[in-house]
Design a protein around this motif. Sequence first.
Motif, short mmCIF file in Angstrom:
data_model
loop_
_atom_site.label_atom_id
_atom_site.label_comp_id
_atom_site.label_asym_id
_atom_site.label_seq_id
_atom_site.Cartn_x
_atom_site.Cartn_y
_atom_site.Cartn_z
N UNK A 8 -61.55 -47.81 -41.13
CA UNK A 8 -62.54 -48.86 -41.38
C UNK A 8 -61.88 -50.20 -41.73
N UNK A 9 -62.49 -51.26 -41.23
CA UNK A 9 -62.02 -52.61 -41.53
C UNK A 9 -62.56 -53.06 -42.88
N UNK A 10 -61.69 -53.61 -43.70
CA UNK A 10 -62.16 -54.17 -44.97
C UNK A 10 -62.81 -55.52 -44.71
N UNK A 11 -63.54 -56.01 -45.71
CA UNK A 11 -64.17 -57.32 -45.57
C UNK A 11 -63.13 -58.41 -45.38
N UNK A 12 -61.98 -58.27 -46.06
CA UNK A 12 -60.91 -59.26 -45.93
C UNK A 12 -60.33 -59.24 -44.52
N UNK A 13 -60.18 -58.05 -43.93
CA UNK A 13 -59.67 -57.97 -42.56
C UNK A 13 -60.64 -58.60 -41.57
N UNK A 14 -61.94 -58.38 -41.78
CA UNK A 14 -62.95 -58.99 -40.90
C UNK A 14 -62.87 -60.51 -41.02
N UNK A 15 -62.75 -61.01 -42.26
CA UNK A 15 -62.64 -62.46 -42.47
C UNK A 15 -61.40 -63.01 -41.77
N UNK A 16 -60.30 -62.26 -41.80
CA UNK A 16 -59.06 -62.71 -41.14
C UNK A 16 -59.23 -62.76 -39.63
N UNK A 17 -59.92 -61.78 -39.06
CA UNK A 17 -60.15 -61.78 -37.61
C UNK A 17 -61.04 -62.96 -37.21
N UNK A 18 -62.03 -63.24 -38.03
CA UNK A 18 -62.90 -64.38 -37.74
C UNK A 18 -62.12 -65.69 -37.83
N UNK A 19 -61.23 -65.78 -38.83
CA UNK A 19 -60.43 -67.00 -38.99
C UNK A 19 -59.52 -67.20 -37.78
N UNK A 20 -58.99 -66.09 -37.24
CA UNK A 20 -58.15 -66.19 -36.04
C UNK A 20 -58.92 -66.75 -34.86
N UNK A 21 -60.25 -66.56 -34.88
CA UNK A 21 -61.10 -67.11 -33.82
C UNK A 21 -61.66 -68.48 -34.18
N UNK A 22 -61.17 -69.04 -35.29
CA UNK A 22 -61.60 -70.38 -35.67
C UNK A 22 -62.80 -70.45 -36.56
N UNK A 23 -63.22 -69.31 -37.13
CA UNK A 23 -64.39 -69.29 -38.01
C UNK A 23 -63.94 -68.96 -39.42
N UNK A 24 -64.05 -69.93 -40.33
CA UNK A 24 -63.66 -69.71 -41.72
C UNK A 24 -64.83 -69.14 -42.50
N UNK A 25 -64.65 -67.92 -43.00
CA UNK A 25 -65.72 -67.26 -43.74
C UNK A 25 -65.08 -66.52 -44.91
#
Length: 419
Positions: free
Chosen positions: A373-390
């Motif tokens: 399972x992906x942690x919330x921090x890992x999901x945030x990191x993947x989004x940041x890699x796509x240019x979305x800061x969350x």
Amino acid sequence: MTPDLRRAIGLLKLSNQELAHEIALEARSNAALVLREPAQDLALSIFRREPHRQPPLAVPGGGGGMAEALGVAGSPGLHDHILSELRLSLRSADEIEIGEVLALSVSPWGWLDRDLGEIADELGRPVAQVEAVLRKAQQIEPAGLLARDLRECLWLQAADRDVLSPVMETILDNLGLLGAGKLEELADLAATSTDKVRATLALIRSFDPKPGLRFDPAPPPESEPDILVRRKAGGWVVDLNRSTLPEVSVDQDDAHTSEQRKKAEVLVRAVSRRNETLLRLAAEIVRRQKDWLEQGPSHLAPMNFATLAAELELHETTVGRLAAGRMMATPRGAVTLRALCSAAIATQNGDQVSAVALRHRISGMIAQEGRRPLSDAQIAARLEADGILLARRTVAKYRAQLGIASAAERGANSGVGCV
């Protein structure tokens, strides 16, 4: 405020069915107001007498409450089901191209909502080729999808159940007589008894006249939709649901008093203004949400009442009154106008993504996370890699809104620890 404006504002918050009730009450006390009820479909009335609706299909890959949290019909829905099935059965690129247009051309009921000649012209293909793909598409489960009318929808289901007898075919060819209750006339046409016709009617009532609704993960609306959205050549067409709207006019007969005629005229103008404004709002929403209609929740555009009001030169409160509770039927399901409004979240490159699309994206990541399972921090990191800061806590909030457990809980349920 003029009487016309006061009355028009009062009607803005009413659904089509509430408006019809209001007009009916007015017509009882004012003989100058002429009310013409919308024509009823006799054939469909056989199902209204004995309501029949299959339960919605399960939405895989999401937690409880996902569709409600997204605010719009979730995925997979009717479009996605048809497309995925067609890609399994169609082989050539030409057939798949036709199939994709067919999938976009279904009504929320699951019926094909466009003429085959129109589709053929749009694609530059022979009508016979489009019809051949349609025949393959009509083999998709549940039976009845992509039918061109009620008769064909029921015919496909009768064929699927292997009950397409000569009596059944005769009755399906004469659904108007069936809806009018003319069983003896049908018995004569089918050369059978009225008891056999009644038995066939009972069987037909076990069919689903609107199989597309089974793919709407949201609960069925309490009332008929106010707005209909259909795919046509070159785009989408928006119209009011005329089956729930009576026509009103003023009887200028001298037998009515001038006060009666004046009140009737005010109401007629107010109804016209309400309908015109609602249609303008719905058309603007569909224009902005074209990508959602064609590609799904991950493409829902940011939108709010203020921007809609500015575009339409209306007051924001007027847009709010119109959008509150108004249902719009689309091939992606029945949704409220308000549900298609979503806050904007800025990306690093200056673009904006809607909160609904972002929640859908998070849901998709979790659905494909595999055994770890992906942690919330890992999901945030993947989004940041796509240019979305969350922020991580915002990811956690959106995940909770989707009804999805934390990574630790998902890992415990699967017997695998999270990383």
